[in-house]
Scaffold this motif. Structure first.
Motif, PDB file in Angstrom:
ATOM      1  N   PHE A  28      74.568  95.905  22.134  1.00 21.02           N
ATOM      2  CA  PHE A  28      73.461  96.550  21.435  1.00 21.02           C
ATOM      3  C   PHE A  28      72.157  96.261  22.172  1.00 21.02           C
ATOM      4  O   PHE A  28      71.824  95.097  22.424  1.00 21.02           O
ATOM      5  CB  PHE A  28      73.368  96.038  19.992  1.00 21.02           C
ATOM      6  CG  PHE A  28      74.575  96.366  19.155  1.00 21.02           C
ATOM      7  CD1 PHE A  28      74.628  97.523  18.413  1.00 21.02           C
ATOM      8  CD2 PHE A  28      75.667  95.500  19.131  1.00 21.02           C
ATOM      9  CE1 PHE A  28      75.744  97.828  17.636  1.00 21.02           C
ATOM     10  CE2 PHE A  28      76.789  95.798  18.365  1.00 21.02           C
ATOM     11  CZ  PHE A  28      76.823  96.963  17.622  1.00 21.02           C
ATOM     12  N   ILE A  29      71.403  97.309  22.511  1.00 19.19           N
ATOM     13  CA  ILE A  29      70.191  97.110  23.303  1.00 19.19           C
ATOM     14  C   ILE A  29      68.987  96.722  22.439  1.00 19.19           C
ATOM     15  O   ILE A  29      67.901  96.504  22.974  1.00 19.19           O
ATOM     16  CB  ILE A  29      69.849  98.364  24.132  1.00 19.19           C
ATOM     17  CG1 ILE A  29      69.508  99.544  23.209  1.00 19.19           C
ATOM     18  CG2 ILE A  29      70.983  98.721  25.073  1.00 19.19           C
ATOM     19  CD1 ILE A  29      68.921 100.727  23.980  1.00 19.19           C
ATOM     20  N   ASN A  32      67.830  95.517  15.849  1.00 18.25           N
ATOM     21  CA  ASN A  32      67.923  96.268  14.598  1.00 18.25           C
ATOM     22  C   ASN A  32      69.102  97.232  14.592  1.00 18.25           C
ATOM     23  O   ASN A  32      69.660  97.530  13.532  1.00 18.25           O
ATOM     24  CB  ASN A  32      66.622  97.025  14.336  1.00 18.25           C
ATOM     25  CG  ASN A  32      65.465  96.097  14.021  1.00 18.25           C
ATOM     26  OD1 ASN A  32      65.635  94.877  13.983  1.00 18.25           O
ATOM     27  ND2 ASN A  32      64.286  96.640  13.792  1.00 18.25           N
ATOM     28  N   TYR A  33      69.500  97.746  15.762  1.00 20.49           N
ATOM     29  CA  TYR A  33      70.678  98.612  15.832  1.00 20.49           C
ATOM     30  C   TYR A  33      71.925  97.823  15.442  1.00 20.49           C
ATOM     31  O   TYR A  33      72.820  98.341  14.764  1.00 20.49           O
ATOM     32  CB  TYR A  33      70.872  99.177  17.240  1.00 20.49           C
ATOM     33  CG  TYR A  33      69.737 100.034  17.751  1.00 20.49           C
ATOM     34  CD1 TYR A  33      68.787 100.601  16.897  1.00 20.49           C
ATOM     35  CD2 TYR A  33      69.605 100.287  19.118  1.00 20.49           C
ATOM     36  CE1 TYR A  33      67.751 101.372  17.380  1.00 20.49           C
ATOM     37  CE2 TYR A  33      68.570 101.073  19.612  1.00 20.49           C
ATOM     38  CZ  TYR A  33      67.645 101.611  18.741  1.00 20.49           C
ATOM     39  OH  TYR A  33      66.627 102.387  19.231  1.00 20.49           O
ATOM     40  N   PHE A  34      71.973  96.579  15.894  1.00 21.22           N
ATOM     41  CA  PHE A  34      73.107  95.726  15.554  1.00 21.22           C
ATOM     42  C   PHE A  34      73.180  95.485  14.056  1.00 21.22           C
ATOM     43  O   PHE A  34      74.245  95.616  13.440  1.00 21.22           O
ATOM     44  CB  PHE A  34      72.993  94.403  16.306  1.00 21.22           C
ATOM     45  CG  PHE A  34      73.969  93.352  15.852  1.00 21.22           C
ATOM     46  CD1 PHE A  34      75.323  93.500  16.077  1.00 21.22           C
ATOM     47  CD2 PHE A  34      73.518  92.205  15.208  1.00 21.22           C
ATOM     48  CE1 PHE A  34      76.229  92.527  15.667  1.00 21.22           C
ATOM     49  CE2 PHE A  34      74.410  91.231  14.791  1.00 21.22           C
ATOM     50  CZ  PHE A  34      75.771  91.395  15.026  1.00 21.22           C
ATOM     51  N   VAL A  51      74.180  91.199  21.785  1.00 22.93           N
ATOM     52  CA  VAL A  51      72.976  91.860  21.288  1.00 22.93           C
ATOM     53  C   VAL A  51      71.779  91.440  22.125  1.00 22.93           C
ATOM     54  O   VAL A  51      71.584  90.246  22.391  1.00 22.93           O
ATOM     55  CB  VAL A  51      72.706  91.492  19.811  1.00 22.93           C
ATOM     56  CG1 VAL A  51      71.541  92.315  19.254  1.00 22.93           C
ATOM     57  CG2 VAL A  51      73.953  91.682  18.955  1.00 22.93           C
ATOM     58  N   MET A  52      70.970  92.417  22.538  1.00 25.23           N
ATOM     59  CA  MET A  52      69.724  92.085  23.226  1.00 25.23           C
ATOM     60  C   MET A  52      68.589  92.008  22.207  1.00 25.23           C
ATOM     61  O   MET A  52      68.377  92.948  21.442  1.00 25.23           O
ATOM     62  CB  MET A  52      69.392  93.130  24.296  1.00 25.23           C
ATOM     63  CG  MET A  52      68.176  92.752  25.137  1.00 25.23           C
ATOM     64  SD  MET A  52      67.971  93.783  26.594  1.00 25.23           S
ATOM     65  CE  MET A  52      67.360  95.298  25.856  1.00 25.23           C
ATOM     66  N   PHE A  53      67.894  90.878  22.201  1.00 25.62           N
ATOM     67  CA  PHE A  53      66.741  90.684  21.315  1.00 25.62           C
ATOM     68  C   PHE A  53      65.490  90.853  22.159  1.00 25.62           C
ATOM     69  O   PHE A  53      65.203  90.028  23.029  1.00 25.62           O
ATOM     70  CB  PHE A  53      66.789  89.297  20.684  1.00 25.62           C
ATOM     71  CG  PHE A  53      65.734  89.060  19.642  1.00 25.62           C
ATOM     72  CD1 PHE A  53      65.994  89.293  18.304  1.00 25.62           C
ATOM     73  CD2 PHE A  53      64.469  88.616  19.997  1.00 25.62           C
ATOM     74  CE1 PHE A  53      65.020  89.072  17.321  1.00 25.62           C
ATOM     75  CE2 PHE A  53      63.487  88.399  19.042  1.00 25.62           C
ATOM     76  CZ  PHE A  53      63.773  88.632  17.704  1.00 25.62           C
ATOM     77  N   ALA A  75      77.398  88.046  15.722  1.00 26.37           N
ATOM     78  CA  ALA A  75      77.063  88.153  17.147  1.00 26.37           C
ATOM     79  C   ALA A  75      77.730  87.017  17.924  1.00 26.37           C
ATOM     80  O   ALA A  75      77.713  85.863  17.485  1.00 26.37           O
ATOM     81  CB  ALA A  75      75.557  88.105  17.354  1.00 26.37           C
ATOM     82  N   ASP A  76      78.312  87.357  19.054  1.00 25.28           N
ATOM     83  CA  ASP A  76      78.868  86.328  19.924  1.00 25.28           C
ATOM     84  C   ASP A  76      77.787  85.766  20.846  1.00 25.28           C
ATOM     85  O   ASP A  76      77.720  84.561  21.071  1.00 25.28           O
ATOM     86  CB  ASP A  76      80.008  86.916  20.754  1.00 25.28           C
ATOM     87  CG  ASP A  76      81.218  87.244  19.902  1.00 25.28           C
ATOM     88  OD1 ASP A  76      82.034  86.346  19.657  1.00 25.28           O
ATOM     89  OD2 ASP A  76      81.324  88.402  19.453  1.00 25.28           O
ATOM     90  N   TYR A  77      76.960  86.677  21.373  1.00 28.39           N
ATOM     91  CA  TYR A  77      75.852  86.269  22.224  1.00 28.39           C
ATOM     92  C   TYR A  77      74.621  87.106  21.903  1.00 28.39           C
ATOM     93  O   TYR A  77      74.737  88.311  21.645  1.00 28.39           O
ATOM     94  CB  TYR A  77      76.194  86.440  23.710  1.00 28.39           C
ATOM     95  CG  TYR A  77      77.275  85.509  24.199  1.00 28.39           C
ATOM     96  CD1 TYR A  77      77.005  84.159  24.447  1.00 28.39           C
ATOM     97  CD2 TYR A  77      78.563  85.976  24.422  1.00 28.39           C
ATOM     98  CE1 TYR A  77      78.008  83.305  24.888  1.00 28.39           C
ATOM     99  CE2 TYR A  77      79.569  85.129  24.857  1.00 28.39           C
ATOM    100  CZ  TYR A  77      79.286  83.795  25.093  1.00 28.39           C
ATOM    101  OH  TYR A  77      80.284  82.946  25.523  1.00 28.39           O
ATOM    102  N   ILE A  78      73.460  86.463  21.915  1.00 27.59           N
ATOM    103  CA  ILE A  78      72.186  87.159  21.783  1.00 27.59           C
ATOM    104  C   ILE A  78      71.431  86.936  23.075  1.00 27.59           C
ATOM    105  O   ILE A  78      71.164  85.786  23.466  1.00 27.59           O
ATOM    106  CB  ILE A  78      71.362  86.645  20.584  1.00 27.59           C
ATOM    107  CG1 ILE A  78      72.136  86.825  19.276  1.00 27.59           C
ATOM    108  CG2 ILE A  78      70.021  87.363  20.503  1.00 27.59           C
ATOM    109  CD1 ILE A  78      72.770  85.553  18.761  1.00 27.59           C
ATOM    110  N   ILE A  79      71.107  88.030  23.761  1.00 25.46           N
ATOM    111  CA  ILE A  79      70.361  87.946  25.009  1.00 25.46           C
ATOM    112  C   ILE A  79      68.875  87.891  24.696  1.00 25.46           C
ATOM    113  O   ILE A  79      68.326  88.804  24.059  1.00 25.46           O
ATOM    114  CB  ILE A  79      70.669  89.150  25.914  1.00 25.46           C
ATOM    115  CG1 ILE A  79      72.132  89.095  26.378  1.00 25.46           C
ATOM    116  CG2 ILE A  79      69.724  89.186  27.114  1.00 25.46           C
ATOM    117  CD1 ILE A  79      72.565  90.315  27.153  1.00 25.46           C
TER     118      ILE A  79
END
Length: 280
Positions: A28-29, A32-34, A51-53, A75-79
């Motif tokens: 997810f770029i 909020n989309y996530f 997910v990109m924050f 989420a597994d990873y948040i960028i």
């Protein structure tokens, strides 16, 4: 990212999240989309979710509490685009082991290096209050020895624009096609990013890839990419034009090949890093 991924990747648009296809994992770029997808398709829980924050943008619909809950739940990873965002998310309650700092990317082919020497100073952004328009206009008005180029749109909506636009040391590129950006960066020796709040900002990376020397407020990944006095300068977000103008002049003295300091931040390398997140 999809183009350079070694996984079987395809693009799905955010306005069709209710019909998101089944997959082994999702990228997810935007946070909020996530969160929205988690409501409309809860089956993504248990899949690999990266997910990109971009930057804190809390609202009534996407409150800090709600977004943090979604991250910890599924989420597994948040960028995080910079180190400060990672710190803020840890303080907000996100599980630290989920957080990865990645400064996203730009194209080293599209944005090519140029030899500095024009004497130009540039900005690149869409107009908004968080872009610190008063500092932009203060710099142009109070530093007549340098020519300033402003790349963006909607700056004519500012009350000061009419007067500033009459100055001989100012050129405004309004709604310029993106394919022209590399040519415009060639006009610039020193790139100024004066924002109050940023996740990137990506134009800093584009400008550095074009061999412009950045002079940037301490937002986003500025302090991660810029080595003070070596490949640019960072200033406080509350700095005045009287403090920033000397930094602009000092930036003209830098001899470093700025492009070489950011060559790792390409879409190819970024895609490989994200692939690894899905494979771990």
């Amino acid at each position: 990212l999809s183009k350079y991924s070694e996984l079987n990747a395809s693009i799905h648009y955010h306005d069709k999240l209710r019909n998101i296809p089944d997959a082994d994992g999702y990228y997810f770029i935007y946070q909020n989309y996530f969160c929205r997808c988690l409501r409309s398709k809860p089956s993504i829980v248990g899949r690999k979710n990266v997910v990109m924050f971009t930057h804190p943008n809390w609202s009534k619909k996407y409150s800090k509490t709600h977004v943090v809950w979604c991250f910890n739940k599924a989420a597994d990873y948040i960028i995080c685009l910079n180190s400060d965002v990672k710190r803020q998310l840890i303080e907000a309650g996100v599980q630290p082991e989920k957080l990865v700092v990645m400064h996203i990317a730009t194209s080293s082919e599209f944005f090519y290096g140029h030899e500095r020497g024009t004497g130009g100073v540039g900005f690149c952004s869409t107009y908004s209050d968080r872009k610190n328009p008063d500092l932009v206009f203060d710099l142009i008005e109070n530093h007549p020895k340098r020519h300033f180029y402003l790349i963006g749109r909607n700056w004519e909506n500012d009350k000061r624009f009419t007067e500033v636009s009459k100055l001989s040391n100012f050129t405004y590129f309004n709604n310029e096609p993106y394919e022209n950006y590399p040519h415009l960066y060639n006009k610039i020796d020193v790139f100024v990013s004066p924002s109050f709040l940023e996740g990137g900002p990506v134009p800093i990376l584009e400008a550095m890839m074009s061999n412009c020397v950045p002079v940037a407020s301490d937002t986003g990944f500025s302090s991660d990419l810029i080595r003070q006095g070596e490949n640019g300068y960072v200033f406080r977000t509350d700095a005045t034009y009287k403090e920033v103008i000397p930094l602009i002049e000092k930036a003209f003295e830098i001899q470093t090949d700025v492009r070489k300091t950011v060559l790792d931040y390409t879409w190819q390398n970024c895609s490989k890093k994200i692939d690894r997140l899905f494979n771990t």
